[in-house]
Design a protein around this motif. Structure first.
Motif, PDB file in Angstrom:
ATOM      1  N   ALA A 248       0.829  -1.209   0.000  1.00  0.00           N
ATOM      2  CA  ALA A 248       0.000   0.000   0.000  1.00  0.00           C
ATOM      3  C   ALA A 248       0.863   1.258   0.000  1.00  0.00           C
ATOM      4  O   ALA A 248       0.537   2.251  -0.666  1.00  0.00           O
ATOM      5  N   SER A 249       1.969   1.225   0.718  1.00  0.00           N
ATOM      6  CA  SER A 249       2.869   2.395   0.772  1.00  0.00           C
ATOM      7  C   SER A 249       3.488   2.657  -0.595  1.00  0.00           C
ATOM      8  O   SER A 249       3.623   3.818  -1.016  1.00  0.00           O
ATOM      9  N   ARG A 250       3.865   1.594  -1.305  1.00  0.00           N
ATOM     10  CA  ARG A 250       4.444   1.772  -2.640  1.00  0.00           C
ATOM     11  C   ARG A 250       3.441   2.360  -3.617  1.00  0.00           C
ATOM     12  O   ARG A 250       3.816   3.058  -4.569  1.00  0.00           O
ATOM     13  N   GLU A 251       2.163   2.095  -3.380  1.00  0.00           N
ATOM     14  CA  GLU A 251       1.120   2.621  -4.264  1.00  0.00           C
ATOM     15  C   GLU A 251       0.547   3.947  -3.755  1.00  0.00           C
ATOM     16  O   GLU A 251      -0.433   4.450  -4.309  1.00  0.00           O
ATOM     17  N   ASN A 252       1.153   4.492  -2.681  1.00  0.00           N
ATOM     18  CA  ASN A 252       0.706   5.765  -2.085  1.00  0.00           C
ATOM     19  C   ASN A 252      -0.760   5.713  -1.643  1.00  0.00           C
ATOM     20  O   ASN A 252      -1.506   6.693  -1.780  1.00  0.00           O
ATOM     21  N   LEU A 253      -1.174   4.571  -1.117  1.00  0.00           N
ATOM     22  CA  LEU A 253      -2.523   4.438  -0.588  1.00  0.00           C
ATOM     23  C   LEU A 253      -2.545   4.938   0.859  1.00  0.00           C
ATOM     24  O   LEU A 253      -1.565   4.780   1.589  1.00  0.00           O
ATOM     25  N   PRO A 254      -3.641   5.537   1.296  1.00  0.00           N
ATOM     26  CA  PRO A 254      -3.697   6.145   2.643  1.00  0.00           C
ATOM     27  C   PRO A 254      -3.836   5.099   3.750  1.00  0.00           C
ATOM     28  O   PRO A 254      -4.887   4.950   4.371  1.00  0.00           O
ATOM     29  N   ILE A 255      -2.764   4.394   4.018  1.00  0.00           N
ATOM     30  CA  ILE A 255      -2.820   3.318   5.007  1.00  0.00           C
ATOM     31  C   ILE A 255      -2.260   3.795   6.340  1.00  0.00           C
ATOM     32  O   ILE A 255      -1.296   4.562   6.384  1.00  0.00           O
ATOM     33  N   LYS A 256      -2.879   3.386   7.413  1.00  0.00           N
ATOM     34  CA  LYS A 256      -2.418   3.730   8.759  1.00  0.00           C
ATOM     35  C   LYS A 256      -1.943   2.459   9.441  1.00  0.00           C
ATOM     36  O   LYS A 256      -2.735   1.574   9.745  1.00  0.00           O
ATOM     37  N   MET A 257      -0.636   2.390   9.668  1.00  0.00           N
ATOM     38  CA  MET A 257      -0.053   1.214  10.304  1.00  0.00           C
ATOM     39  C   MET A 257      -0.416   1.192  11.782  1.00  0.00           C
ATOM     40  O   MET A 257      -0.294   2.213  12.466  1.00  0.00           O
ATOM     41  N   SER A 258      -0.898   0.050  12.255  1.00  0.00           N
ATOM     42  CA  SER A 258      -1.200  -0.077  13.680  1.00  0.00           C
ATOM     43  C   SER A 258      -0.399  -1.228  14.253  1.00  0.00           C
ATOM     44  O   SER A 258      -0.093  -2.196  13.572  1.00  0.00           O
ATOM     45  N   MET A 259      -0.044  -1.102  15.517  1.00  0.00           N
ATOM     46  CA  MET A 259       0.756  -2.121  16.177  1.00  0.00           C
ATOM     47  C   MET A 259      -0.176  -3.068  16.932  1.00  0.00           C
ATOM     48  O   MET A 259      -1.381  -2.881  16.976  1.00  0.00           O
ATOM     49  N   GLY A 260       0.427  -4.090  17.530  1.00  0.00           N
ATOM     50  CA  GLY A 260      -0.359  -5.009  18.344  1.00  0.00           C
ATOM     51  C   GLY A 260      -0.919  -6.166  17.539  1.00  0.00           C
ATOM     52  O   GLY A 260      -0.464  -6.479  16.438  1.00  0.00           O
ATOM     53  N   ARG A 261      -1.920  -6.782  18.093  1.00  0.00           N
ATOM     54  CA  ARG A 261      -2.496  -7.995  17.527  1.00  0.00           C
ATOM     55  C   ARG A 261      -3.154  -7.722  16.170  1.00  0.00           C
ATOM     56  O   ARG A 261      -3.838  -6.726  15.987  1.00  0.00           O
ATOM     57  N   VAL A 262      -2.916  -8.629  15.228  1.00  0.00           N
ATOM     58  CA  VAL A 262      -3.512  -8.518  13.893  1.00  0.00           C
ATOM     59  C   VAL A 262      -4.846  -9.252  13.890  1.00  0.00           C
ATOM     60  O   VAL A 262      -4.927 -10.401  14.300  1.00  0.00           O
ATOM     61  N   THR A 263      -5.885  -8.562  13.427  1.00  0.00           N
ATOM     62  CA  THR A 263      -7.213  -9.185  13.358  1.00  0.00           C
ATOM     63  C   THR A 263      -7.639  -9.324  11.892  1.00  0.00           C
ATOM     64  O   THR A 263      -7.157  -8.581  11.016  1.00  0.00           O
ATOM     65  N   PRO A 264      -8.563 -10.251  11.596  1.00  0.00           N
ATOM     66  CA  PRO A 264      -9.073 -10.363  10.220  1.00  0.00           C
ATOM     67  C   PRO A 264      -9.709  -9.070   9.748  1.00  0.00           C
ATOM     68  O   PRO A 264      -9.583  -8.699   8.572  1.00  0.00           O
ATOM     69  N   GLU A 265     -10.391  -8.368  10.671  1.00  0.00           N
ATOM     70  CA  GLU A 265     -11.044  -7.096  10.311  1.00  0.00           C
ATOM     71  C   GLU A 265     -10.017  -6.045   9.887  1.00  0.00           C
ATOM     72  O   GLU A 265     -10.240  -5.275   8.947  1.00  0.00           O
ATOM     73  N   GLN A 266      -8.889  -6.022  10.581  1.00  0.00           N
ATOM     74  CA  GLN A 266      -7.834  -5.070  10.230  1.00  0.00           C
ATOM     75  C   GLN A 266      -7.283  -5.362   8.842  1.00  0.00           C
ATOM     76  O   GLN A 266      -7.111  -4.447   8.024  1.00  0.00           O
ATOM     77  N   LEU A 267      -7.021  -6.632   8.551  1.00  0.00           N
ATOM     78  CA  LEU A 267      -6.519  -6.998   7.231  1.00  0.00           C
ATOM     79  C   LEU A 267      -7.541  -6.664   6.147  1.00  0.00           C
ATOM     80  O   LEU A 267      -7.179  -6.179   5.067  1.00  0.00           O
ATOM     81  N   SER A 268      -8.821  -6.887   6.437  1.00  0.00           N
ATOM     82  CA  SER A 268      -9.871  -6.560   5.465  1.00  0.00           C
ATOM     83  C   SER A 268      -9.905  -5.064   5.172  1.00  0.00           C
ATOM     84  O   SER A 268     -10.097  -4.647   4.025  1.00  0.00           O
ATOM     85  N   SER A 269      -9.722  -4.255   6.211  1.00  0.00           N
ATOM     86  CA  SER A 269      -9.740  -2.797   6.017  1.00  0.00           C
ATOM     87  C   SER A 269      -8.578  -2.344   5.138  1.00  0.00           C
ATOM     88  O   SER A 269      -8.714  -1.426   4.326  1.00  0.00           O
ATOM     89  N   TYR A 270      -7.424  -3.015   5.274  1.00  0.00           N
ATOM     90  CA  TYR A 270      -6.275  -2.688   4.417  1.00  0.00           C
ATOM     91  C   TYR A 270      -6.542  -3.104   2.970  1.00  0.00           C
ATOM     92  O   TYR A 270      -6.196  -2.392   2.026  1.00  0.00           O
ATOM     93  N   ILE A 271      -7.192  -4.273   2.815  1.00  0.00           N
ATOM     94  CA  ILE A 271      -7.493  -4.769   1.470  1.00  0.00           C
ATOM     95  C   ILE A 271      -8.440  -3.819   0.741  1.00  0.00           C
ATOM     96  O   ILE A 271      -8.318  -3.605  -0.477  1.00  0.00           O
ATOM     97  N   GLN A 272      -9.376  -3.222   1.484  1.00  0.00           N
ATOM     98  CA  GLN A 272     -10.351  -2.308   0.877  1.00  0.00           C
ATOM     99  C   GLN A 272      -9.676  -1.128   0.178  1.00  0.00           C
ATOM    100  O   GLN A 272     -10.220  -0.577  -0.781  1.00  0.00           O
ATOM    101  N   LEU A 273      -8.486  -0.746   0.636  1.00  0.00           N
ATOM    102  CA  LEU A 273      -7.774   0.391   0.034  1.00  0.00           C
ATOM    103  C   LEU A 273      -7.402   0.117  -1.422  1.00  0.00           C
ATOM    104  O   LEU A 273      -7.286   1.053  -2.224  1.00  0.00           O
ATOM    105  N   PHE A 274      -7.205  -1.155  -1.751  1.00  0.00           N
ATOM    106  CA  PHE A 274      -6.791  -1.510  -3.112  1.00  0.00           C
ATOM    107  C   PHE A 274      -7.983  -1.600  -4.060  1.00  0.00           C
ATOM    108  O   PHE A 274      -7.797  -1.589  -5.276  1.00  0.00           O
ATOM    109  N   ARG A 275      -9.198  -1.671  -3.515  1.00  0.00           N
ATOM    110  CA  ARG A 275     -10.368  -2.010  -4.321  1.00  0.00           C
ATOM    111  C   ARG A 275     -10.650  -0.990  -5.420  1.00  0.00           C
ATOM    112  O   ARG A 275     -11.019  -1.366  -6.535  1.00  0.00           O
ATOM    113  N   ASN A 276     -10.473   0.282  -5.128  1.00  0.00           N
ATOM    114  CA  ASN A 276     -10.807   1.330  -6.097  1.00  0.00           C
ATOM    115  C   ASN A 276      -9.602   1.827  -6.896  1.00  0.00           C
ATOM    116  O   ASN A 276      -9.683   2.836  -7.583  1.00  0.00           O
ATOM    117  N   ASN A 277      -8.481   1.136  -6.769  1.00  0.00           N
ATOM    118  CA  ASN A 277      -7.273   1.515  -7.498  1.00  0.00           C
ATOM    119  C   ASN A 277      -6.866   0.337  -8.385  1.00  0.00           C
ATOM    120  O   ASN A 277      -6.190  -0.583  -7.937  1.00  0.00           O
TER     121      ASN A 277
END
Length: 302
Positions: free
Chosen positions: A149-178
């Motif tokens: 996402a960073s290489r594609e200049n998508l507005p991603i906010k990195m968060s620390m701590g435990r990774v959840t499926p919901e968090q990964l889904s929210s990151y995937i959504q950034l690619f949907r319209n590009n």
């Protein structure tokens, strides 16, 4: 089996010396040693050979067991198989489209898969799935996704701590319209989607329950005889109308029984074992007969 082995050794002109590892192997080796045609063959054969018979029952434990904390194995076990393939799965790609549906079996969109030979990032991530523990593998999925996402200049906010499926889904959504970013990282996105769908799948929690129960069984087998292990299993066999979503189904018990008999080794026969096995058989047959819609596997067994 002994007759076939003797025919093979006759064709090879062998005078064999037998060694055995395991109960069945010892029975086969002993039968071959006392087999009359084999005795006659050994008197005249010119070629010497050592033959080692090895029981392969532990291979069954490998096939039915739920081993360790490996994300790749969970993905391959939980997600539906890709048509025409034995070692790849279907990844639902709806999240990467504008289509909104609650149908998990939606077939309007072509499925994704795990094999991504032309995507170095996806290949590296898949190796992480195979070699790292689940927690570390999921963190690797997040890291790869954030870097893409960073290489594609998508507005991603990195968060620390435990990774959840919901968090990964929210990151995937950034690619949907590009569309360009989607094309550049399609292989990686398919693997991350496979991760999300596996972590959300109800079968995953059952997998963890299986693993815990198998470890308990190994401990029990080490401390007790086989009848006590079967008696421990018996109350868990429930008919369809008495089961909850957390209880084991008939197929699950068949898997557990294969696992138990594969790892237990030689079993001391006796009245106590016969009684315990009979009770388990009765309970399992009743549970199978009470199934309103037996699965294809149960129908085949019946």
């Amino acid at each position: 089996m002994v007759s076939d082995l003797d025919s093979l050794f006759t064709a090879l002109g062998l005078r064999e010396e037998n060694f055995a590892v395991g109960a069945l192997s010892r029975a086969v080796a002993a039968e071959l040693a006392s087999y009359a045609p084999a005795k006659n063959r050994r008197r005249t054969a010119t070629n010497k050979a050592s033959v080692i018979f090895v029981d392969r029952t532990l291979d069954l434990a490998g096939a039915v067991g739920h081993h360790g904390d490996n994300l790749a194995e969970k993905i391959l076990s939980v997600l539906p198989k890709l048509p025409g393939h034995k070692t790849d799965v279907m990844v639902n790609m709806v999240e990467l489209t504008a289509l909104q549906t609650t149908d998990e079996t939606c077939s309007f969109i072509a499925p994704g898969c795990l094999a991504q030979p032309n995507d170095p990032a996806a290949k590296a991530l898949w190796e992480s799935f195979m070699n790292l523990k689940q927690k570390e593998a999921v963190m690797e999925a997040r890291r790869h996704l954030v870097e893409a996402a960073s290489r594609e200049n998508l507005p991603i906010k990195m968060s620390m701590g435990r990774v959840t499926p919901e968090q990964l889904s929210s990151y995937i959504q950034l690619f949907r319209n590009n569309l360009k970013a989607l094309e550049n990282h399609c292989g990686l996105l398919q693997l991350v989607l496979a991760t999300v769908q596996t972590l959300k799948h109800p079968q995953t929690s059952k997998w963890d329950n299986f693993l815990a129960f198998e470890r308990l069984l190994l401990q029990t087998i080490g401390e007790s005889e086989m009848p006590s292990v079967l008696n421990q299993l018996l109350p868990m066999i429930k008919s369809y109308n008495k089961r909850t979503k957390d209880d084991y189904a008939c197929e699950d018990f068949l898997v557990l029984l294969i696992y138990i008999y594969s790892v237990v080794g030689e079993i001391k026969c006796g009245k106590e074992l016969d009684t315990a096995e009979e009770e388990v058989k009765k309970a399992l047959v009743k549970a199978i007969c009470d199934e309103p819609e037996p699965s294809p596997l149960l129908q085949k067994i019946i």
